[in-house]
Design a protein around this motif. Structure first.
Motif, short mmCIF file in Angstrom:
data_model
loop_
_atom_site.label_atom_id
_atom_site.label_comp_id
_atom_site.label_asym_id
_atom_site.label_seq_id
_atom_site.Cartn_x
_atom_site.Cartn_y
_atom_site.Cartn_z
N UNK A 108 5.13 -61.62 -59.68
CA UNK A 108 5.24 -60.16 -59.56
C UNK A 108 4.20 -59.48 -60.45
N UNK A 109 4.02 -60.01 -61.66
CA UNK A 109 3.01 -59.45 -62.56
C UNK A 109 1.61 -59.62 -61.96
N UNK A 110 1.36 -60.80 -61.38
CA UNK A 110 0.07 -61.06 -60.74
C UNK A 110 -0.14 -60.13 -59.55
N UNK A 111 0.91 -59.90 -58.78
CA UNK A 111 0.83 -58.99 -57.63
C UNK A 111 0.51 -57.57 -58.10
N UNK A 112 1.16 -57.14 -59.18
CA UNK A 112 0.86 -55.81 -59.73
C UNK A 112 -0.58 -55.72 -60.18
N UNK A 113 -1.08 -56.80 -60.78
CA UNK A 113 -2.47 -56.81 -61.22
C UNK A 113 -3.39 -56.69 -60.01
N UNK A 114 -3.09 -57.42 -58.93
CA UNK A 114 -3.92 -57.35 -57.73
C UNK A 114 -3.85 -55.97 -57.09
N UNK A 115 -2.69 -55.33 -57.12
CA UNK A 115 -2.58 -53.97 -56.60
C UNK A 115 -3.45 -53.01 -57.40
N UNK A 116 -3.43 -53.16 -58.71
CA UNK A 116 -4.26 -52.30 -59.56
C UNK A 116 -5.73 -52.56 -59.27
N UNK A 117 -6.10 -53.82 -59.12
CA UNK A 117 -7.48 -54.17 -58.81
C UNK A 117 -7.87 -53.61 -57.44
N UNK A 118 -6.97 -53.68 -56.48
CA UNK A 118 -7.22 -53.14 -55.15
C UNK A 118 -7.44 -51.63 -55.21
N UNK A 119 -6.62 -50.96 -56.00
CA UNK A 119 -6.80 -49.51 -56.15
C UNK A 119 -8.14 -49.19 -56.80
N UNK A 120 -8.53 -50.00 -57.79
CA UNK A 120 -9.84 -49.81 -58.42
C UNK A 120 -10.95 -50.00 -57.39
N UNK A 121 -10.82 -51.03 -56.55
CA UNK A 121 -11.84 -51.26 -55.52
C UNK A 121 -11.87 -50.12 -54.51
N UNK A 122 -10.72 -49.61 -54.13
CA UNK A 122 -10.68 -48.48 -53.21
C UNK A 122 -11.37 -47.26 -53.81
N UNK A 123 -11.08 -47.00 -55.09
CA UNK A 123 -11.73 -45.88 -55.77
C UNK A 123 -13.24 -46.09 -55.81
N UNK A 124 -13.66 -47.32 -56.10
CA UNK A 124 -15.09 -47.64 -56.15
C UNK A 124 -15.73 -47.44 -54.78
N UNK A 125 -15.06 -47.91 -53.72
CA UNK A 125 -15.58 -47.74 -52.36
C UNK A 125 -15.68 -46.25 -52.02
N UNK A 126 -14.66 -45.49 -52.38
CA UNK A 126 -14.69 -44.04 -52.12
C UNK A 126 -15.83 -43.38 -52.87
N UNK A 127 -16.03 -43.76 -54.12
CA UNK A 127 -17.12 -43.18 -54.92
C UNK A 127 -18.47 -43.55 -54.31
N UNK A 128 -18.61 -44.83 -53.94
CA UNK A 128 -19.88 -45.26 -53.36
C UNK A 128 -20.12 -44.59 -52.00
N UNK A 129 -19.06 -44.41 -51.20
CA UNK A 129 -19.20 -43.74 -49.91
C UNK A 129 -19.65 -42.30 -50.12
N UNK A 130 -19.05 -41.61 -51.07
CA UNK A 130 -19.47 -40.23 -51.37
C UNK A 130 -20.92 -40.21 -51.85
N UNK A 131 -21.25 -41.17 -52.71
CA UNK A 131 -22.63 -41.23 -53.22
C UNK A 131 -23.60 -41.50 -52.08
N UNK A 132 -23.23 -42.40 -51.14
CA UNK A 132 -24.07 -42.69 -49.98
C UNK A 132 -24.23 -41.45 -49.11
N UNK A 133 -23.13 -40.76 -48.86
CA UNK A 133 -23.21 -39.54 -48.06
C UNK A 133 -24.09 -38.50 -48.73
#
Length: 149
Positions: A88-113
């Motif tokens: 469960x702790x590992x799953x929470x860590x992966x969820x946090x990492x996934x959210x970080x990646x989503x934020x990074x993708x969103x930032x990069x998409x905005x930067x690309x646009x």
């Protein structure tokens, strides 16, 4: 040889009152002893009943092998719980990492646009400058041909 063999014994038979009194006393003692015996018999029966109930209850209790199996199952359950908590702790860590990646993708998409928008604005400006210089050349060529002609 027994010399006193024919000697008369001294003593008297007890009187009737004494005999009756003694009989009554003995009857009272007999009654009290009988009551005591009945009470003890009832107490003994109650104790036997309690003994049989306890024996039956004890026979229904789990034996040592069941207790050992329960302990083994509890140990297994603790291990599974520990593993599950770690997962469960590992799953929470992966969820946090996934959210970080989503934020990074969103930032990069905005930067690309934004970069694309600036690129196309720059191309548009350059095209306007090209068109303006072409129009000036054509105007200049047109005026040169008109002034020659």
């Amino acid at each position: 040889m027994n010399v006193h063999r024919w000697r008369k014994l001294e003593g008297a038979d007890p009187k009737m009152n004494e005999i009756i009194q003694k009989v009554k006393t003995l009857q009272k003692r007999l009654i009290s002893k009988t009551e005591e015996a009945v009470e003890k018999d009832l107490a003994l029966q109650e104790k036997e009943k309690l003994y049989y109930e306890m024996r039956n209850l004890l026979s229904k209790q789990p034996g040592p092998e069941v207790v050992a199996e329960v302990a083994k199952q509890q140990t297994g359950l603790k291990e599974k719980t520990k593993t599950m908590k770690a997962m469960a702790a590992e799953l929470n860590m992966y969820h946090a990492q996934l959210n970080d990646y989503k934020d990074e993708i969103e930032r990069l998409t905005k930067e690309l646009q934004d970069t694309k928008r600036r690129y196309f604005e720059q191309r548009h400006r350059e095209q306007l400058i090209k068109d303006a210089s072409r129009t000036e050349r054509m105007t200049a060529v047109g005026q040169a041909t008109q002034s020659r002609g």
